[in-house]
Design a protein around this motif. Structure first.
Motif, PDB file in Angstrom:
ATOM      1  N   LEU A  30       0.826  -1.199   0.000  1.00 37.56           N
ATOM      2  CA  LEU A  30       0.000   0.000   0.000  1.00 37.56           C
ATOM      3  C   LEU A  30       0.866   1.257   0.000  1.00 37.56           C
ATOM      4  CD1 LEU A  30      -2.785   1.308   0.151  1.00 37.56           C
ATOM      5  CD2 LEU A  30      -2.689   1.083   2.650  1.00 37.56           C
ATOM      6  N   ILE A  31       1.933   1.260   0.788  1.00 43.81           N
ATOM      7  CA  ILE A  31       2.841   2.413   0.832  1.00 43.81           C
ATOM      8  C   ILE A  31       3.489   2.629  -0.531  1.00 43.81           C
ATOM      9  CG2 ILE A  31       5.017   3.249   1.794  1.00 43.81           C
ATOM     10  CD1 ILE A  31       4.202   1.867   4.433  1.00 43.81           C
ATOM     11  N   ALA A  32       3.901   1.523  -1.181  1.00 45.40           N
ATOM     12  CA  ALA A  32       4.513   1.640  -2.509  1.00 45.40           C
ATOM     13  C   ALA A  32       3.534   2.233  -3.508  1.00 45.40           C
ATOM     14  CB  ALA A  32       4.980   0.262  -2.976  1.00 45.40           C
ATOM     15  N   GLU A  33       2.272   1.803  -3.422  1.00 43.39           N
ATOM     16  CA  GLU A  33       1.251   2.330  -4.332  1.00 43.39           C
ATOM     17  C   GLU A  33       1.008   3.814  -4.087  1.00 43.39           C
ATOM     18  OE1 GLU A  33      -3.460   1.554  -5.439  1.00 43.39           O
ATOM     19  OE2 GLU A  33      -2.329   0.025  -4.352  1.00 43.39           O
ATOM     20  N   ILE A  34       0.992   4.206  -2.816  1.00 40.10           N
ATOM     21  CA  ILE A  34       0.796   5.616  -2.478  1.00 40.10           C
ATOM     22  C   ILE A  34       1.958   6.462  -3.006  1.00 40.10           C
ATOM     23  CG2 ILE A  34       0.717   7.275  -0.560  1.00 40.10           C
ATOM     24  CD1 ILE A  34      -0.824   5.124   1.028  1.00 40.10           C
ATOM     25  N   MET A  35       3.186   5.951  -2.843  1.00 34.08           N
ATOM     26  CA  MET A  35       4.357   6.683  -3.328  1.00 34.08           C
ATOM     27  C   MET A  35       4.327   6.855  -4.840  1.00 34.08           C
ATOM     28  SD  MET A  35       6.038   7.580  -0.670  1.00 34.08           S
ATOM     29  CE  MET A  35       7.612   8.071  -1.366  1.00 34.08           C
ATOM     30  N   GLU A  36       3.907   5.817  -5.555  1.00 35.34           N
ATOM     31  CA  GLU A  36       3.804   5.895  -7.011  1.00 35.34           C
ATOM     32  C   GLU A  36       2.744   6.912  -7.417  1.00 35.34           C
ATOM     33  OE1 GLU A  36       3.045   1.997  -8.431  1.00 35.34           O
ATOM     34  OE2 GLU A  36       5.054   1.235  -7.971  1.00 35.34           O
ATOM     35  N   THR A  37       1.612   6.919  -6.700  1.00 38.15           N
ATOM     36  CA  THR A  37       0.535   7.866  -7.002  1.00 38.15           C
ATOM     37  C   THR A  37       0.987   9.301  -6.746  1.00 38.15           C
ATOM     38  OG1 THR A  37      -1.136   6.212  -6.387  1.00 38.15           O
ATOM     39  CG2 THR A  37      -1.849   8.513  -6.479  1.00 38.15           C
ATOM     40  N   LEU A  38       1.680   9.518  -5.630  1.00 37.99           N
ATOM     41  CA  LEU A  38       2.182  10.861  -5.320  1.00 37.99           C
ATOM     42  C   LEU A  38       3.196  11.324  -6.360  1.00 37.99           C
ATOM     43  CD1 LEU A  38       2.610  10.616  -1.435  1.00 37.99           C
ATOM     44  CD2 LEU A  38       0.867  11.894  -2.693  1.00 37.99           C
ATOM     45  N   ALA A  39       4.059  10.395  -6.817  1.00 37.07           N
ATOM     46  CA  ALA A  39       5.048  10.743  -7.842  1.00 37.07           C
ATOM     47  C   ALA A  39       4.357  11.124  -9.149  1.00 37.07           C
ATOM     48  CB  ALA A  39       5.995   9.570  -8.066  1.00 37.07           C
ATOM     49  N   PHE A  40       3.249  10.410  -9.473  1.00 35.96           N
ATOM     50  CA  PHE A  40       2.482  10.704 -10.695  1.00 35.96           C
ATOM     51  C   PHE A  40       1.930  12.130 -10.635  1.00 35.96           C
ATOM     52  CE2 PHE A  40      -1.487  11.013 -12.986  1.00 35.96           C
ATOM     53  CZ  PHE A  40      -1.211  10.414 -14.209  1.00 35.96           C
ATOM     54  N   TYR A  41       1.290  12.475  -9.508  1.00 39.68           N
ATOM     55  CA  TYR A  41       0.681  13.805  -9.401  1.00 39.68           C
ATOM     56  C   TYR A  41       1.729  14.897  -9.214  1.00 39.68           C
ATOM     57  CZ  TYR A  41      -3.988  11.851  -9.364  1.00 39.68           C
ATOM     58  OH  TYR A  41      -5.147  11.225  -9.728  1.00 39.68           O
ATOM     59  N   ASN A  42       2.860  14.549  -8.656  1.00 40.82           N
ATOM     60  CA  ASN A  42       3.926  15.531  -8.490  1.00 40.82           C
ATOM     61  C   ASN A  42       4.480  15.974  -9.841  1.00 40.82           C
ATOM     62  OD1 ASN A  42       5.885  17.032  -6.817  1.00 40.82           O
ATOM     63  ND2 ASN A  42       7.371  15.596  -7.704  1.00 40.82           N
ATOM     64  N   ALA A  43       4.462  15.046 -10.822  1.00 36.69           N
ATOM     65  CA  ALA A  43       5.031  15.339 -12.150  1.00 36.69           C
ATOM     66  C   ALA A  43       3.988  15.793 -13.164  1.00 36.69           C
ATOM     67  CB  ALA A  43       5.747  14.097 -12.686  1.00 36.69           C
ATOM     68  N   ILE A  44       2.709  15.780 -12.787  1.00 32.66           N
ATOM     69  CA  ILE A  44       1.653  16.004 -13.779  1.00 32.66           C
ATOM     70  C   ILE A  44       1.706  17.412 -14.384  1.00 32.66           C
ATOM     71  CG2 ILE A  44      -0.175  16.815 -12.214  1.00 32.66           C
ATOM     72  CD1 ILE A  44      -2.089  14.984 -13.831  1.00 32.66           C
ATOM     73  N   SER A  45       2.076  18.413 -13.588  1.00 33.18           N
ATOM     74  CA  SER A  45       2.154  19.784 -14.113  1.00 33.18           C
ATOM     75  C   SER A  45       3.225  19.889 -15.194  1.00 33.18           C
ATOM     76  CB  SER A  45       2.457  20.761 -12.972  1.00 33.18           C
ATOM     77  OG  SER A  45       2.638  22.070 -13.482  1.00 33.18           O
ATOM     78  N   THR A  46       4.400  19.340 -14.920  1.00 29.78           N
ATOM     79  CA  THR A  46       5.484  19.353 -15.905  1.00 29.78           C
ATOM     80  C   THR A  46       5.110  18.557 -17.138  1.00 29.78           C
ATOM     81  OG1 THR A  46       7.121  19.535 -14.126  1.00 29.78           O
ATOM     82  CG2 THR A  46       7.923  18.809 -16.286  1.00 29.78           C
ATOM     83  N   ASP A  47       4.468  17.404 -16.933  1.00 27.59           N
ATOM     84  CA  ASP A  47       4.049  16.557 -18.056  1.00 27.59           C
ATOM     85  C   ASP A  47       3.060  17.281 -18.962  1.00 27.59           C
ATOM     86  OD1 ASP A  47       5.636  14.525 -17.183  1.00 27.59           O
ATOM     87  OD2 ASP A  47       4.034  13.286 -16.371  1.00 27.59           O
ATOM     88  N   MET A  48       2.092  17.985 -18.354  1.00 30.56           N
ATOM     89  CA  MET A  48       1.083  18.700 -19.128  1.00 30.56           C
ATOM     90  C   MET A  48       1.715  19.815 -19.952  1.00 30.56           C
ATOM     91  SD  MET A  48      -2.090  18.917 -16.404  1.00 30.56           S
ATOM     92  CE  MET A  48      -3.172  19.768 -17.537  1.00 30.56           C
ATOM     93  N   GLN A  49       2.636  20.557 -19.345  1.00 31.98           N
ATOM     94  CA  GLN A  49       3.291  21.645 -20.071  1.00 31.98           C
ATOM     95  C   GLN A  49       4.126  21.118 -21.237  1.00 31.98           C
ATOM     96  OE1 GLN A  49       5.278  24.634 -17.557  1.00 31.98           O
ATOM     97  NE2 GLN A  49       4.101  23.864 -15.826  1.00 31.98           N
ATOM     98  N   LYS A  50       4.853  20.023 -20.998  1.00 37.67           N
ATOM     99  CA  LYS A  50       5.696  19.446 -22.041  1.00 37.67           C
ATOM    100  C   LYS A  50       4.849  18.917 -23.195  1.00 37.67           C
ATOM    101  CE  LYS A  50       9.253  15.897 -22.772  1.00 37.67           C
ATOM    102  NZ  LYS A  50      10.022  14.795 -22.143  1.00 37.67           N
ATOM    103  N   ALA A  51       3.777  18.174 -22.872  1.00 37.29           N
ATOM    104  CA  ALA A  51       2.909  17.608 -23.910  1.00 37.29           C
ATOM    105  C   ALA A  51       2.228  18.720 -24.704  1.00 37.29           C
ATOM    106  CB  ALA A  51       1.867  16.696 -23.277  1.00 37.29           C
ATOM    107  N   TYR A  52       1.736  19.759 -24.015  1.00 33.45           N
ATOM    108  CA  TYR A  52       1.055  20.863 -24.699  1.00 33.45           C
ATOM    109  C   TYR A  52       2.007  21.584 -25.648  1.00 33.45           C
ATOM    110  CZ  TYR A  52      -1.262  25.334 -25.459  1.00 33.45           C
ATOM    111  OH  TYR A  52      -1.814  26.446 -26.045  1.00 33.45           O
ATOM    112  N   LYS A  53       3.223  21.849 -25.201  1.00 38.56           N
ATOM    113  CA  LYS A  53       4.198  22.545 -26.034  1.00 38.56           C
ATOM    114  C   LYS A  53       4.504  21.747 -27.298  1.00 38.56           C
ATOM    115  CE  LYS A  53       8.861  24.502 -25.990  1.00 38.56           C
ATOM    116  NZ  LYS A  53      10.088  24.742 -25.175  1.00 38.56           N
TER     117      LYS A  53
END
Length: 258
Positions: A30-53
């Protein structure tokens, strides 16, 4: 993630008997899954900007292609996005098409480790089937093209009015004398040129009137199919409209009808 001391001891069976192995295994998962989810949302802003550009750059270069199909658009896409290696987990699962379906069909379920990998996968999958982003010349918004037409304007509402009424961007463009020419549509262009050649041959008596009529009917069938099926338009339509191919199929149909 680095294993904790407790996890290592658990794996080596060094913990006391009262240690709840199942509980701690489930907790670690469960902790591993939470860490993966947090990492996903932590990077989502950068991912959105890169994909949009990158997607906007691709849309701005679409007109560089001689034809708007996979063969001509893919080189541009690869220049913009480059090689995009990322892990994607694929799973095939049975599912019903809708709530009323009695039978199941096979579906592909994809799992992505980032928002960027999801967007880029969706982009290249769409490009394979003739779908690509385009920017409207009137409202400047982006819309999805699903055919090889050189369409410059979307079907959304224009920010401008014509005689006091809101109209679509395409109607607005037509009103100011920027209506897209039919010759810019590769499907119609191929059809028009083939029918003109048929009329020429009929006039020269190299083919009969009956044969010319049948050939034109078949050419129209191919045109209508191409306008409804982007995959056919991009891959097979031009081949079927070649003189030898079209006349061969016309001859077959005439023989079958006799």
């Amino acid at each position: 993630m680095v294993e904790s001391k407790a996890q290592i001891e658990l794996d080596l069976d060094l913990l006391p008997p009262e240690y709840d192995k199942v509980f701690f295994k489930e907790s670690n998962a469960l902790i591993a899954e939470i860490m993966e989810t947090l990492a996903f949302y932590n990077a989502i802003s950068t991912d959105m900007q890169k994909a949009y550009k990158q997607l906007t750059v691709f849309a701005s270069r679409v007109d560089e292609a001689n034809r708007f199909d996979e063969e001509h658009l893919l080189p541009i896409a690869l220049e913009v996005f480059g090689s995009v290696p990322f892990p994607v987990t694929t799973e095939y699962v049975p599912t019903r098409k809708n709530a009323k379906s009695k039978t199941e069909t096979l579906a592909r379920r994809l799992y992505f480790d980032s928002y960027y990998s999801f967007i880029i996968t969706d982009f290249f999958e769409g490009l394979h089937y003739g779908h690509y982003p385009r920017r409207c010349g009137v409202c400047k918004k982006y819309f999805l093209m699903t055919s090889a037409r050189r369409q410059q304007y979307c079907n959304g509402l224009s920010p401008y009015e014509v005689r006091g009424k809101r109209v679509t961007c395409r109607k607005y463009a037509a009103n100011i004398n920027r209506k897209e020419l039919a010759a810019a549509d590769p499907v119609v262009d191929i059809y028009n040129r083939r029918c003109a050649a048929i009329r020429t041959e009929k006039g020269r008596k190299t083919i009969t009137e009956e044969f010319a009529k049948a050939a034109q009917t078949l050419a129209k069938e191919y045109k209508l199919k191409a306008q409804q099926d982007a995959g056919y338009a991009n891959r097979q339509y031009a081949i079927d409209m070649r003189r030898e191919r079209l006349y061969e199929e016309t001859d077959k149909r005439l023989k079958q009808s006799r």
